[in-house]
Design a protein around this motif. Structure first.
Motif, PDB file in Angstrom:
ATOM      1  N   ASP A  70       0.795  -1.242   0.000  1.00 55.65           N
ATOM      2  CA  ASP A  70       0.000   0.000   0.000  1.00 55.65           C
ATOM      3  C   ASP A  70       0.826   1.289   0.000  1.00 55.65           C
ATOM      4  O   ASP A  70       0.397   2.305   0.577  1.00 55.65           O
ATOM      5  N   MET A  71       1.953   1.281  -0.669  1.00 53.80           N
ATOM      6  CA  MET A  71       2.787   2.493  -0.709  1.00 53.80           C
ATOM      7  C   MET A  71       2.313   3.388  -1.858  1.00 53.80           C
ATOM      8  O   MET A  71       3.005   3.622  -2.844  1.00 53.80           O
ATOM      9  N   GLN A  72       1.096   3.934  -1.670  1.00 52.41           N
ATOM     10  CA  GLN A  72       0.397   4.675  -2.704  1.00 52.41           C
ATOM     11  C   GLN A  72       0.378   6.177  -2.430  1.00 52.41           C
ATOM     12  O   GLN A  72       0.432   6.609  -1.281  1.00 52.41           O
ATOM     13  N   VAL A  88       6.815  -7.787  -5.485  1.00 44.66           N
ATOM     14  CA  VAL A  88       5.368  -7.807  -5.680  1.00 44.66           C
ATOM     15  C   VAL A  88       4.779  -6.618  -4.918  1.00 44.66           C
ATOM     16  O   VAL A  88       5.108  -6.393  -3.754  1.00 44.66           O
ATOM     17  N   HIS A  89       3.935  -5.859  -5.599  1.00 48.55           N
ATOM     18  CA  HIS A  89       3.274  -4.717  -4.977  1.00 48.55           C
ATOM     19  C   HIS A  89       1.804  -5.048  -4.763  1.00 48.55           C
ATOM     20  O   HIS A  89       1.161  -5.643  -5.631  1.00 48.55           O
ATOM     21  N   PRO A 106       1.207   3.602  -6.899  1.00 40.12           N
ATOM     22  CA  PRO A 106       2.349   3.716  -5.986  1.00 40.12           C
ATOM     23  C   PRO A 106       3.061   5.055  -6.184  1.00 40.12           C
ATOM     24  O   PRO A 106       3.073   5.599  -7.299  1.00 40.12           O
ATOM     25  N   VAL A 107       3.653   5.573  -5.126  1.00 38.89           N
ATOM     26  CA  VAL A 107       4.417   6.816  -5.251  1.00 38.89           C
ATOM     27  C   VAL A 107       5.558   6.605  -6.237  1.00 38.89           C
ATOM     28  O   VAL A 107       6.069   5.491  -6.408  1.00 38.89           O
ATOM     29  N   ALA A 108       5.964   7.668  -6.903  1.00 37.02           N
ATOM     30  CA  ALA A 108       6.954   7.574  -7.980  1.00 37.02           C
ATOM     31  C   ALA A 108       8.244   6.905  -7.527  1.00 37.02           C
ATOM     32  O   ALA A 108       8.844   6.122  -8.271  1.00 37.02           O
ATOM     33  N   ALA A 109       8.664   7.184  -6.308  1.00 33.41           N
ATOM     34  CA  ALA A 109       9.930   6.634  -5.817  1.00 33.41           C
ATOM     35  C   ALA A 109       9.899   5.120  -5.693  1.00 33.41           C
ATOM     36  O   ALA A 109      10.947   4.466  -5.698  1.00 33.41           O
ATOM     37  N   LEU A 110       8.683   4.554  -5.591  1.00 35.10           N
ATOM     38  CA  LEU A 110       8.542   3.115  -5.384  1.00 35.10           C
ATOM     39  C   LEU A 110       7.726   2.467  -6.499  1.00 35.10           C
ATOM     40  O   LEU A 110       7.199   1.372  -6.331  1.00 35.10           O
ATOM     41  N   ALA A 111       7.639   3.115  -7.636  1.00 36.50           N
ATOM     42  CA  ALA A 111       6.823   2.616  -8.737  1.00 36.50           C
ATOM     43  C   ALA A 111       7.341   1.267  -9.229  1.00 36.50           C
ATOM     44  O   ALA A 111       8.558   1.020  -9.242  1.00 36.50           O
ATOM     45  N   PRO A 112       6.440   0.381  -9.631  1.00 35.81           N
ATOM     46  CA  PRO A 112       6.863  -0.908 -10.190  1.00 35.81           C
ATOM     47  C   PRO A 112       7.763  -0.711 -11.397  1.00 35.81           C
ATOM     48  O   PRO A 112       7.596   0.235 -12.178  1.00 35.81           O
ATOM     49  N   VAL A 113       8.710  -1.612 -11.558  1.00 39.67           N
ATOM     50  CA  VAL A 113       9.659  -1.576 -12.664  1.00 39.67           C
ATOM     51  C   VAL A 113       9.444  -2.816 -13.532  1.00 39.67           C
ATOM     52  O   VAL A 113       9.271  -3.926 -13.004  1.00 39.67           O
ATOM     53  N   GLY A 114       9.445  -2.613 -14.845  1.00 44.74           N
ATOM     54  CA  GLY A 114       9.308  -3.750 -15.748  1.00 44.74           C
ATOM     55  C   GLY A 114       7.985  -4.464 -15.534  1.00 44.74           C
ATOM     56  O   GLY A 114       6.928  -3.836 -15.470  1.00 44.74           O
ATOM     57  N   ASP A 115       8.052  -5.781 -15.406  1.00 51.00           N
ATOM     58  CA  ASP A 115       6.824  -6.563 -15.249  1.00 51.00           C
ATOM     59  C   ASP A 115       6.584  -6.996 -13.807  1.00 51.00           C
ATOM     60  O   ASP A 115       5.981  -8.036 -13.549  1.00 51.00           O
ATOM     61  N   GLU A 116       7.034  -6.186 -12.851  1.00 49.96           N
ATOM     62  CA  GLU A 116       6.725  -6.479 -11.452  1.00 49.96           C
ATOM     63  C   GLU A 116       5.216  -6.543 -11.254  1.00 49.96           C
ATOM     64  O   GLU A 116       4.462  -5.746 -11.808  1.00 49.96           O
ATOM     65  N   ILE A 117       4.799  -7.495 -10.462  1.00 48.15           N
ATOM     66  CA  ILE A 117       3.378  -7.773 -10.289  1.00 48.15           C
ATOM     67  C   ILE A 117       2.749  -6.772  -9.324  1.00 48.15           C
ATOM     68  O   ILE A 117       3.308  -6.465  -8.270  1.00 48.15           O
ATOM     69  N   GLY A 127       5.986  -1.699   4.169  1.00 46.52           N
ATOM     70  CA  GLY A 127       4.873  -0.864   3.765  1.00 46.52           C
ATOM     71  C   GLY A 127       4.057  -0.302   4.913  1.00 46.52           C
ATOM     72  O   GLY A 127       4.532  -0.180   6.046  1.00 46.52           O
ATOM     73  N   VAL A 128       2.801   0.018   4.626  1.00 41.65           N
ATOM     74  CA  VAL A 128       1.895   0.644   5.584  1.00 41.65           C
ATOM     75  C   VAL A 128       0.529  -0.053   5.530  1.00 41.65           C
ATOM     76  O   VAL A 128       0.208  -0.684   4.534  1.00 41.65           O
ATOM     77  N   MET A 129      -0.220   0.032   6.617  1.00 41.39           N
ATOM     78  CA  MET A 129       0.078   0.501   7.951  1.00 41.39           C
ATOM     79  C   MET A 129       0.560  -0.703   8.755  1.00 41.39           C
ATOM     80  O   MET A 129       0.004  -1.788   8.639  1.00 41.39           O
TER      81      MET A 129
END
Length: 214
Positions: free
Chosen positions: A22-24, A72-73, A106-117, A148-150
């Motif tokens: 939930d790092m949104q 995984v996010h 997700p916040v830009a700093a933690l955005a998924p990369v490539g094909d991360e689920i 992550g949170v909370m």
């Protein structure tokens, strides 16, 4: 291989994943959360996540991506625009993040990369409202690193439910946060029996060690 015999057993190459909870934008950027408009930028949660939680999750993701560890996010997001698919608890709270809402990402700093689920969920527990157990087992995952949170809500649920499904769970204390330091520490004490509670430095070192394995 023999099953692990202790909660702080070393991670294994090809069997380890990081679960980012939930790092949104909606939860992490002051003013974006319509459910808590009273929380200004000086609230403990925003100060803690900006100064500590997000940078530590960044470090863990960097190490994971460089050393072959799955990422995984999970995010809180309804399947429908009106949220009719949400859990009763989310309807009563109320919590509703429609799929079209940019702040649900997700916040830009933690955005998924490539094909991360990325798994959208409509309950506190990712194991209750997504197919994460099926996905992780298909990936061959046994070791699950949770950040992550909370801490006392969705992280708590992820840790307990994963443990009950025979994952060896690590909770990274300084890569999680909740509304107060007291709540954070109380949660770690409460679910500590289901996981290994440790810190970012230790987890990063162990992930980097995987990259040195033959």
């Amino acid at each position: 291989m023999d099953p692990p015999s202790r909660r702080d057993a070393m991670f294994r190459k090809g069997q380890t994943a990081v679960l980012v909870v939930d790092m949104q934008v909606i939860w992490l950027e002051p003013g974006a959360d319509p459910f808590h408009p009273e929380h200004g930028p000086d609230h403990y949660f925003y100060r803690q996540t900006a100064a500590t939680t997000i940078p530590n999750v960044q470090r863990i993701l960097k190490a994971a991506r460089a050393n072959g560890v799955e990422v995984v996010h999970t995010i809180i997001q309804s399947l429908t625009e009106d949220g009719r698919d949400r859990s009763l608890d989310h309807k009563l709270t109320p919590i509703h993040v429609p799929p079209s809402l940019p702040a649900g990402r997700p916040v830009a700093a933690l955005a998924p990369v490539g094909d991360e689920i990325v798994l959208p969920k409509t309950s506190s527990g990712v194991f209750n409202s997504t197919n994460i157990d099926y996905v992780l087992k298909n990936l061959g995952i046994r070791y699950l690193i949770v950040v992550g949170v909370m801490t006392d809500q969705c992280v708590d649920m992820a840790v307990r439910d994963a443990a009950d499904r025979s994952y060896l769970v690590t909770c990274v204390a300084d890569a999680c946060a909740t509304a107060s330091e007291e709540r954070h520490e109380a949660a770690l004490r409460a679910f500590g029996g289901y996981c290994w509670v440790t810190d970012t430095d230790t987890v990063v070192a162990r992930i980097e060690a995987l990259g040195k394995d033959a």
